[in-house]
Scaffold this motif. Structure first.
Motif, short mmCIF file in Angstrom:
data_model
loop_
_atom_site.label_atom_id
_atom_site.label_comp_id
_atom_site.label_asym_id
_atom_site.label_seq_id
_atom_site.Cartn_x
_atom_site.Cartn_y
_atom_site.Cartn_z
N ARG A 157 18.13 42.50 52.67
CA ARG A 157 18.73 43.72 53.06
C ARG A 157 19.55 43.51 54.37
O ARG A 157 20.71 43.71 54.66
N SER A 158 18.87 42.71 55.37
CA SER A 158 19.69 42.41 56.54
C SER A 158 20.64 41.56 56.33
O SER A 158 21.74 41.49 57.12
N TYR A 159 20.73 40.57 55.36
CA TYR A 159 21.97 39.77 55.31
C TYR A 159 23.01 40.47 54.81
O TYR A 159 24.09 40.46 55.54
N VAL A 160 22.70 41.37 53.83
CA VAL A 160 24.07 42.26 53.29
C VAL A 160 24.59 42.99 54.44
O VAL A 160 25.62 43.31 54.53
N ALA A 161 23.48 43.87 55.11
CA ALA A 161 23.91 44.64 56.32
C ALA A 161 24.88 43.96 57.38
O ALA A 161 25.75 44.39 57.69
N SER A 162 24.33 42.58 57.69
CA SER A 162 25.11 41.75 58.67
C SER A 162 26.46 41.54 58.18
O SER A 162 27.49 41.57 58.91
N CYS A 163 26.49 41.04 56.91
CA CYS A 163 27.94 40.82 56.29
C CYS A 163 28.86 42.03 56.39
O CYS A 163 29.95 42.11 56.30
N LEU A 164 28.16 43.39 56.21
CA LEU A 164 29.03 44.56 56.43
C LEU A 164 29.23 44.93 57.79
O LEU A 164 30.14 45.81 57.89
N GLY A 165 28.46 44.52 58.63
CA GLY A 165 28.54 44.71 60.04
C GLY A 165 28.05 46.25 60.52
O GLY A 165 28.53 46.95 61.34
N ILE A 166 26.93 46.36 59.74
CA ILE A 166 26.00 47.63 59.74
C ILE A 166 24.62 47.23 60.02
O ILE A 166 24.28 46.14 59.80
N SER A 167 23.79 48.36 60.54
CA SER A 167 22.64 47.86 60.88
C SER A 167 21.79 47.94 59.55
O SER A 167 22.20 48.48 58.42
N THR A 168 20.68 47.44 59.27
CA THR A 168 19.87 47.22 58.14
C THR A 168 19.51 48.59 57.79
O THR A 168 19.41 48.71 56.46
N ARG A 169 19.12 49.35 58.61
CA ARG A 169 18.55 50.79 58.30
C ARG A 169 19.85 51.63 57.67
O ARG A 169 19.57 52.49 56.50
N ALA A 170 21.06 51.30 58.03
CA ALA A 170 22.23 52.21 57.46
C ALA A 170 22.42 51.52 56.02
O ALA A 170 22.59 52.22 54.99
N TYR A 171 22.35 50.11 56.00
CA TYR A 171 22.35 49.67 54.67
C TYR A 171 21.13 50.17 53.62
O TYR A 171 21.50 50.42 52.54
N CYS A 172 20.21 50.17 54.04
CA CYS A 172 18.88 50.87 53.29
C CYS A 172 19.37 52.19 52.85
O CYS A 172 19.01 52.62 51.93
N ASN A 173 19.99 53.11 53.76
CA ASN A 173 20.36 54.22 53.41
C ASN A 173 21.32 54.20 52.08
O ASN A 173 21.24 55.05 51.34
N ILE A 174 22.01 53.38 52.11
CA ILE A 174 23.14 53.24 51.04
C ILE A 174 22.28 52.92 49.78
O ILE A 174 22.39 53.36 48.74
#
Length: 119
Positions: free
Chosen positions: A19-36
Motif C-alpha cells: 500500500r505504501s508503494y502505491v500511495a507514494s506513487c500517487l503522492g498521498i499518505s498511506t492512510r489516504a490510500y487505505c481509505n480508497i
C-alpha cells in the motif's frame, strides 16, 4: 461493486505491491490510500486512471475486476463455448467480449454522470 475492493485485490493478487508503494506513487499518505481501498474515500475518475497506470492495467479492468473474475472462476456456470475447429469458439468469445465492453462503457458513462464530468 466496490472499486476499492477491486483495487486492493489487483494490488495484492496481480501486482504484489505494498500500500505504501502505491500511495507514494500517487503522492498521498498511506492512510489516504487505505481509505480508497476501504471505500471510505470516493474515487475520482482522474484518481482511477492514475491507479490503473500504477497497476499497469486499464481503468475498465479495475471497474469490472470482480465481475470478470467471478465469471471465470464460477465452476457451476457452464461456459458458453462451442468446441469446434471452424471458428465458432472465437465468435462466441468475441460476442461475450463485445457485451462486456458495452457493459463497461455503460458503467463509465454512469460514473462520469455521477461525478458531473463532461468530455
Amino acid at each position: 461493486m466496490k472499486i476499492g475492493d477491486n483495487i486492493q485485490e489487483i494490488r495484492e493478487r496481480e501486482r504484489n505491491y505494498k500500500r505504501s508503494y502505491v500511495a507514494s506513487c500517487l503522492g498521498i499518505s498511506t492512510r489516504a490510500y487505505c481509505n480508497i481501498e476501504n471505500n471510505i474515500t470516493d474515487i475520482t475518475l482522474n484518481r482511477l486512471v492514475e491507479i490503473a497506470e500504477i497497476m499497469e492495467c486499464d481503468p475498465l479492468y479495475i471497474l469490472q475486476y470482480k465481475e470478470l473474475n467471478n465469471k471465470l472462476s464460477n465452476p457451476n456456470k457452464p461456459l458458453d463455448v462451442v468446441q469446434s475447429n471452424h471458428g465458432k469458439k472465437d465468435i462466441i468469445l468475441q460476442k461475450e467480449l463485445l457485451e462486456t465492453q458495452k457493459h463497461i462503457l455503460e458503467l463509465l458513462k454512469n460514473l462520469l454522470e455521477r461525478n458531473k464530468i463532461k468530455l
